[in-house]
Motif scaffolding. Sequence first.
Motif, short mmCIF file in Angstrom:
data_model
loop_
_atom_site.label_atom_id
_atom_site.label_comp_id
_atom_site.label_asym_id
_atom_site.label_seq_id
_atom_site.Cartn_x
_atom_site.Cartn_y
_atom_site.Cartn_z
N ARG A 17 0.85 -1.18 0.00
CA ARG A 17 0.00 0.00 0.00
C ARG A 17 0.89 1.24 0.00
O ARG A 17 1.90 1.27 0.69
N THR A 19 0.70 5.78 -0.01
CA THR A 19 -0.16 6.89 0.40
C THR A 19 -0.07 8.05 -0.57
O THR A 19 -0.35 9.19 -0.21
N GLY A 20 0.31 7.76 -1.80
CA GLY A 20 0.43 8.80 -2.82
C GLY A 20 -0.92 9.27 -3.31
O GLY A 20 -1.96 9.04 -2.69
N VAL A 21 -0.90 9.90 -4.47
CA VAL A 21 -2.13 10.47 -5.04
C VAL A 21 -3.04 9.40 -5.62
O VAL A 21 -4.19 9.65 -5.93
N GLY A 22 -2.52 8.20 -5.79
CA GLY A 22 -3.33 7.11 -6.33
C GLY A 22 -3.34 7.10 -7.84
O GLY A 22 -2.68 7.90 -8.50
N ALA A 65 -7.76 1.22 -5.69
CA ALA A 65 -7.60 2.46 -4.95
C ALA A 65 -7.54 2.16 -3.46
O ALA A 65 -8.15 1.20 -2.99
N ASP A 68 -9.22 4.88 1.66
CA ASP A 68 -9.68 6.25 1.91
C ASP A 68 -9.68 7.10 0.64
O ASP A 68 -9.84 8.32 0.69
N GLY A 69 -9.48 6.46 -0.52
CA GLY A 69 -9.49 7.18 -1.79
C GLY A 69 -8.13 7.71 -2.21
O GLY A 69 -7.98 8.21 -3.32
N SER A 70 -7.13 7.62 -1.33
CA SER A 70 -5.79 8.05 -1.72
C SER A 70 -4.89 6.82 -1.75
O SER A 70 -5.15 5.81 -1.12
N GLY A 71 -3.83 6.93 -2.51
CA GLY A 71 -2.90 5.82 -2.60
C GLY A 71 -3.42 4.68 -3.45
O GLY A 71 -4.51 4.74 -4.03
N THR A 72 -2.61 3.63 -3.52
CA THR A 72 -2.94 2.46 -4.32
C THR A 72 -2.58 1.22 -3.51
O THR A 72 -1.62 1.24 -2.73
#
Length: 81
Positions: A17, A19-22, A65, A68-72
């Motif tokens: 996982r 925590t980038g922009v996704g 995704a 929480d909608g951020s990261g991958t």
Amino acid sequence: TMAGLLAPGSYLQIVVRDTGVGIAPDVLPRIFEPFFSTKERGTGLGLAIVHRILEQHRGSITAEAGADGSGTVMTIRLPLA
């Protein structure tokens, strides 16, 4: 041997996982396609090669995704037996 101790269908799962922009939802379905890239430089072969190698070893890789909608979240699965 270890193979004798494993239940049929046993696998190793690795979850990574960040925590980038996704990855944009419209792009996500294409990231394992050869020559697909969102960058100006590069060949777009990296994830396609990883995908092919894992399939050749009866494994898989998926991307989704972050919760929480951020990261991958990338999940790799490989059979143990």
